[in-house]
Design a protein around this motif. Structure first.
Motif, short mmCIF file in Angstrom:
data_model
loop_
_atom_site.label_atom_id
_atom_site.label_comp_id
_atom_site.label_asym_id
_atom_site.label_seq_id
_atom_site.Cartn_x
_atom_site.Cartn_y
_atom_site.Cartn_z
N ASN A 181 -8.86 -3.20 57.91
CA ASN A 181 -8.06 -1.99 57.72
C ASN A 181 -8.79 -0.75 58.23
OD1 ASN A 181 -5.94 -3.40 56.54
ND2 ASN A 181 -6.72 -3.12 54.48
N LEU A 182 -10.08 -0.69 57.97
CA LEU A 182 -10.87 0.43 58.44
C LEU A 182 -10.90 0.48 59.97
CD1 LEU A 182 -12.64 2.81 57.60
CD2 LEU A 182 -14.58 1.23 57.49
N VAL A 233 -10.74 -5.12 53.95
CA VAL A 233 -11.02 -3.69 54.00
C VAL A 233 -11.60 -3.32 55.36
CG1 VAL A 233 -12.48 -1.85 53.05
CG2 VAL A 233 -11.28 -3.40 51.51
N GLU A 256 -8.00 8.55 54.60
CA GLU A 256 -7.72 7.15 54.23
C GLU A 256 -8.93 6.27 54.53
OE1 GLU A 256 -5.98 4.00 52.56
OE2 GLU A 256 -5.28 6.05 52.45
N ALA A 257 -9.62 6.53 55.63
CA ALA A 257 -10.82 5.76 55.95
C ALA A 257 -11.88 5.92 54.87
CB ALA A 257 -11.37 6.19 57.31
N THR A 258 -12.00 7.12 54.33
CA THR A 258 -12.95 7.35 53.25
C THR A 258 -12.62 6.48 52.04
OG1 THR A 258 -13.33 9.62 54.00
CG2 THR A 258 -13.96 9.11 51.73
N ARG A 283 -11.07 3.65 52.12
CA ARG A 283 -11.38 2.26 52.47
C ARG A 283 -12.88 2.01 52.40
NH1 ARG A 283 -6.38 -0.31 53.88
NH2 ARG A 283 -4.94 1.36 53.36
N ILE A 284 -13.67 2.97 52.80
CA ILE A 284 -15.12 2.82 52.71
C ILE A 284 -15.55 2.70 51.25
CG2 ILE A 284 -17.32 4.01 53.09
CD1 ILE A 284 -16.01 5.09 55.73
N LEU A 293 -7.65 1.89 61.20
CA LEU A 293 -7.61 3.34 61.05
C LEU A 293 -8.40 4.03 62.15
CD1 LEU A 293 -8.00 3.54 57.18
CD2 LEU A 293 -5.99 4.26 58.48
#
Length: 80
Positions: free
Chosen positions: A53-54, A50, A15-17, A19-20, A57
């Motif tokens: 959110n990151l 974003v 999920e972090a990917t 968001r990136i 995470l």
């Protein structure tokens, strides 16, 4: 780390990917010379959301991995 916690941590990084990638899209959009001031504000707000959110995470991954009190910079010196 047990298998369930490892899998959940890996999913957080998936999920972090995503968001990136969303942050990259915002950063690219913000480079346009064609935007009006309100458009820059909109892109900046999306980028900030974003980023928040990151960070959430990353915090969750730290908790699940058993290190909730880690340095939030991950041991990396802040750049100026």
């Amino acid at each position: 780390m047990d298998a369930d916690r490892r899998e959940l941590t890996q999913l957080l990084f998936v999920e972090a990917t995503a968001r990136i990638e969303a942050a990259l899209e915002c950063a690219i959009a913000g480079q346009s010379a064609e935007l009006a001031a309100a458009d820059y504000v909109s892109v900046a707000r999306r980028l900030r959301a974003v980023a928040h959110n990151l960070a959430a995470l990353a915090d969750a991954a730290l908790v699940i991995a058993g290190k909730p009190d880690d340095d939030p910079r991950g041991g990396i010196e802040a750049s100026s």
